[in-house]
Design a protein around this motif. Structure first.
Motif, PDB file in Angstrom:
ATOM      1  N   SER A  97      11.409 -18.601   0.382  1.00 40.31           N
ATOM      2  CA  SER A  97      12.417 -18.096   1.310  1.00 40.31           C
ATOM      3  C   SER A  97      12.572 -16.580   1.211  1.00 40.31           C
ATOM      4  N   LEU A  98      12.509 -16.038  -0.006  1.00 45.01           N
ATOM      5  CA  LEU A  98      12.612 -14.589  -0.173  1.00 45.01           C
ATOM      6  C   LEU A  98      11.404 -13.879   0.436  1.00 45.01           C
ATOM      7  N   LEU A  99      10.212 -14.373   0.157  1.00 46.65           N
ATOM      8  CA  LEU A  99       9.016 -13.752   0.718  1.00 46.65           C
ATOM      9  C   LEU A  99       8.997 -13.855   2.237  1.00 46.65           C
ATOM     10  N   GLN A 100       9.489 -14.959   2.769  1.00 44.91           N
ATOM     11  CA  GLN A 100       9.515 -15.123   4.224  1.00 44.91           C
ATOM     12  C   GLN A 100      10.415 -14.075   4.868  1.00 44.91           C
ATOM     13  N   ARG A 101      11.591 -13.818   4.256  1.00 46.70           N
ATOM     14  CA  ARG A 101      12.479 -12.795   4.812  1.00 46.70           C
ATOM     15  C   ARG A 101      11.860 -11.402   4.716  1.00 46.70           C
ATOM     16  N   LEU A 102      10.988 -11.220   3.751  1.00 50.26           N
ATOM     17  CA  LEU A 102      10.305  -9.940   3.593  1.00 50.26           C
ATOM     18  C   LEU A 102       9.051  -9.839   4.461  1.00 50.26           C
ATOM     19  N   GLY A 103       8.764 -10.882   5.245  1.00 49.27           N
ATOM     20  CA  GLY A 103       7.596 -10.875   6.118  1.00 49.27           C
ATOM     21  C   GLY A 103       6.289 -11.051   5.383  1.00 49.27           C
ATOM     22  N   ILE A 104       6.317 -11.752   4.247  1.00 44.70           N
ATOM     23  CA  ILE A 104       5.126 -11.922   3.407  1.00 44.70           C
ATOM     24  C   ILE A 104       4.630 -13.364   3.488  1.00 44.70           C
ATOM     25  N   ALA A 105       3.356 -13.532   3.765  1.00 42.65           N
ATOM     26  CA  ALA A 105       2.714 -14.851   3.765  1.00 42.65           C
ATOM     27  C   ALA A 105       1.649 -14.834   2.683  1.00 42.65           C
ATOM     28  N   ASP A 106       2.021 -15.210   1.467  1.00 44.43           N
ATOM     29  CA  ASP A 106       1.130 -15.066   0.312  1.00 44.43           C
ATOM     30  C   ASP A 106       1.384 -16.213  -0.667  1.00 44.43           C
ATOM     31  N   PRO A 107       0.700 -17.348  -0.520  1.00 48.29           N
ATOM     32  CA  PRO A 107       0.904 -18.498  -1.412  1.00 48.29           C
ATOM     33  C   PRO A 107       0.670 -18.169  -2.880  1.00 48.29           C
ATOM     34  N   GLN A 108      -0.299 -17.291  -3.178  1.00 52.71           N
ATOM     35  CA  GLN A 108      -0.569 -16.929  -4.567  1.00 52.71           C
ATOM     36  C   GLN A 108       0.645 -16.223  -5.182  1.00 52.71           C
ATOM     37  N   GLU A 134       6.170  -3.977  -0.767  1.00 53.15           N
ATOM     38  CA  GLU A 134       5.052  -3.317  -0.094  1.00 53.15           C
ATOM     39  C   GLU A 134       3.973  -4.363   0.133  1.00 53.15           C
ATOM     40  N   THR A 135       3.481  -4.464   1.369  1.00 53.14           N
ATOM     41  CA  THR A 135       2.468  -5.463   1.693  1.00 53.14           C
ATOM     42  C   THR A 135       1.285  -4.802   2.388  1.00 53.14           C
ATOM     43  N   THR A 136       0.159  -5.528   2.409  1.00 52.58           N
ATOM     44  CA  THR A 136      -1.005  -5.070   3.158  1.00 52.58           C
ATOM     45  C   THR A 136      -0.793  -5.371   4.635  1.00 52.58           C
ATOM     46  N   SER A 137      -1.728  -4.911   5.452  1.00 55.16           N
ATOM     47  CA  SER A 137      -1.608  -5.128   6.896  1.00 55.16           C
ATOM     48  C   SER A 137      -1.707  -6.597   7.270  1.00 55.16           C
ATOM     49  N   ASP A 138      -2.298  -7.425   6.397  1.00 54.79           N
ATOM     50  CA  ASP A 138      -2.378  -8.858   6.680  1.00 54.79           C
ATOM     51  C   ASP A 138      -1.295  -9.636   5.921  1.00 54.79           C
ATOM     52  N   HIS A 139      -0.200  -8.923   5.534  1.00 49.84           N
ATOM     53  CA  HIS A 139       1.017  -9.535   4.975  1.00 49.84           C
ATOM     54  C   HIS A 139       0.812 -10.150   3.586  1.00 49.84           C
ATOM     55  N   GLN A 140      -0.115  -9.600   2.820  1.00 49.11           N
ATOM     56  CA  GLN A 140      -0.283 -10.000   1.430  1.00 49.11           C
ATOM     57  C   GLN A 140       0.541  -9.054   0.556  1.00 49.11           C
ATOM     58  N   LEU A 141       1.157  -9.582  -0.500  1.00 50.84           N
ATOM     59  CA  LEU A 141       2.021  -8.776  -1.361  1.00 50.84           C
ATOM     60  C   LEU A 141       1.207  -7.784  -2.191  1.00 50.84           C
ATOM     61  N   SER A 142       1.592  -6.516  -2.131  1.00 48.24           N
ATOM     62  CA  SER A 142       1.001  -5.490  -2.993  1.00 48.24           C
ATOM     63  C   SER A 142       1.924  -5.182  -4.163  1.00 48.24           C
ATOM     64  N   LYS A 143       3.222  -4.975  -3.857  1.00 44.15           N
ATOM     65  CA  LYS A 143       4.180  -4.637  -4.904  1.00 44.15           C
ATOM     66  C   LYS A 143       5.569  -5.092  -4.478  1.00 44.15           C
ATOM     67  N   LEU A 144       6.323  -5.603  -5.434  1.00 45.87           N
ATOM     68  CA  LEU A 144       7.703  -6.019  -5.192  1.00 45.87           C
ATOM     69  C   LEU A 144       8.566  -5.417  -6.310  1.00 45.87           C
TER      70      LEU A 144
END
Length: 452
Positions: A97-108, A134-144
């Motif tokens: 839920s937190l990642l979704q609000r941040l616009g992140i789609a990253d199962p890992q 901070e995420t990449t252009s394809d919504h993968q997490l870089s830094k939280l």
């Protein structure tokens, strides 16, 4: 004559063809003719070739490609970018839920957060903590990064979750909060706290204002519609992001035509205190309320005891508040008892000057020990329902020479705070002059904004 007939026949033929091919245009021309017939002049639709029927010629010209001289990998790199977004944690947050609000789609990343003790304890459990991602252009997490200020010691904690070379890792470190002044204000429409909420003024700042001016204003019943106020307070920031509010630096209140002002000033080598802008101490011997953001559920009076079901004197005041709400001492003193005592449950007794004693009962937590010296406003425990209590609340007593008295009727006599020293007077006057300008501008601008 034959030529005229031939011309007429040709015109009719052309009109017939035009009507068949473009009935709407001819109809519009006839309508225009009828509508403008009384004016003596009118326009006739062109009977020339329709532009749509004219031949079309396409020109093609070669243009140099912008990709010439570049490898495909280079072009892919040019398209990459980072996305940034901030959120606040919620009590019921999951990793997803937190990642979704941040616009992140990253199962890992979600799986890593669920498995990390540090993330579960400091991110997914507590509410109200600032999260930056901070995420990449394809919504993968870089830094939280998550920041919070757990104590009143001027520091904050920082949790960093980062992906390096495809692997996620977490670290926690500390930083120092920085304070910057912030001006806010508003106009009373219904109540003081409704006005501060509307102005996005933090609750802790509202309570400080009520404490500072408690000897002059009744913030529950003495305010009038149209009263206006301004306040300058510290915004405590971590890495440039505001985390919470700090101390009120100055405040001004216009109530029924009278102006009330206060300024925080710390004389060299002495404890800081609030003064009027002409240098008079604002400190009161006791605070009005030992619990912030509560309501009085039972006054100092006769009542039907909720457990014993008999009418008896209630020798204190009950403040209804959720379990865990902070309880503060209303005045300077020394803890004479801290522990469990009969119907009081967890209870604290504090001895003050002039044989005054305050009692804080039914606590869920005791944060002081016997013999400890406390200052006005210090947190001594938390609201609970221990002892003879039917629900969470604070039972508060004020005793004079051992006899209970109504806490809300105790005269709030001015404290014996020493005046500003002669050596510090020029510094105080300079600060007071600056605050006069800021507060006056604030009350005027906020009052004007509220009328728009």
């Amino acid at each position: 004559m034959n030529g005229l007939k031939n011309a007429g026949s040709a015109l009719i033929a052309r009109l017939t063809v035009a009507l068949q091919m473009h009935p709407k245009r001819v109809t519009a021309a006839v309508a225009a003719l009828l509508l403008t017939g009384g004016s003596g002049a009118f326009a006739v639709a062109s009977l020339g070739p329709d532009p749509a029927d004219l031949p079309v010629r396409t020109l093609t010209e070669s243009v140099a490609s912008l990709a010439d001289g570049h490898e495909l990998a280079d072009l892919t790199d040019l398209q990459s970018f980072s996305l940034y977004r901030s959120e606040t944690t919620r009590a019921n947050d999951t990793a997803e839920s937190l990642l979704q609000r941040l616009g992140i789609a990253d199962p890992q990343a979600a799986a890593y957060m669920r498995a990390s003790d540090a993330v579960r304890q400091n991110v997914l459990g507590p509410a109200g903590r600032l999260v930056s991602a901070e995420t990449t252009s394809d919504h993968q997490l870089s830094k939280l990064i998550v920041r919070w200020a757990p104590d009143e010691d001027g520091t904050f904690r920082r949790l960093t979750l980062e992906r390096v070379d495809g692997k996620l890792s977490t670290k926690i470190d500390s930083g120092k909060l920085t304070a910057s002044p912030r001006l806010a204000g508003g106009v009373i429409r219904s109540s003081f706290f409704a006005a501060t909420d509307a102005a996005d003024i933090p609750d802790s700042v509202s309570m400080q204002m009520a404490d500072i001016l408690q000897g002059e204003l009744d913030f529950r019943r003495g305010l009038r519609k149209g009263d206006r106020f301004a306040v300058v307070y510290e915004s405590l920031e971590a890495d440039g992001e505001p985390l919470r509010a700090g101390r009120v630096l100055s405040t001004e209140f216009h109530n029924s035509g009278k102006v009330h002002q206060a300024l925080w000033f710390q004389d060299e080598g002495k404890k800081g205190a609030y003064y009027s802008l002409d240098g008079k101490s604002k400190r009161q011997a006791y605070l009005n309320y030992p619990v912030e953001f509560s309501r009085i559920s039972s006054n100092f009076a006769m009542r039907l005891h909720p457990i014993q079901k008999t009418w008896r004197a209630h020798l204190g005041t009950d403040f209804a508040a959720p379990t865990g709400t902070k309880v503060r001492t209303v005045g300077d003193g020394v803890v004479s008892f801290a522990g469990v005592q009969n119907g009081y449950g967890n209870v604290i007794f504090i001895e003050h000057a002039n044989q005054h004693t305050t009692v804080y009962a039914h606590l869920s937590r005791v944060d002081v020990r016997q013999g400890q010296r406390v200052d006005q406003g210090d947190i001594v425990g938390a609201v609970g329902s221990t002892g003879w209590a039917t629900g969470p609340h604070l039972h508060f007593e004020f005793r004079v020479k051992g006899q209970q008295q109504d806490p809300l009727s105790i005269a709030q006599a001015a404290d014996t705070a020493k005046p500003i020293s002669k050596a510090s007077r020029p510094t105080f006057e300079k600060l007071a002059a600056q605050m006069r300008v800021e507060l006056n501008a604030g009350t005027q601008s906020f009052a004007m904004a509220s009328t728009r």
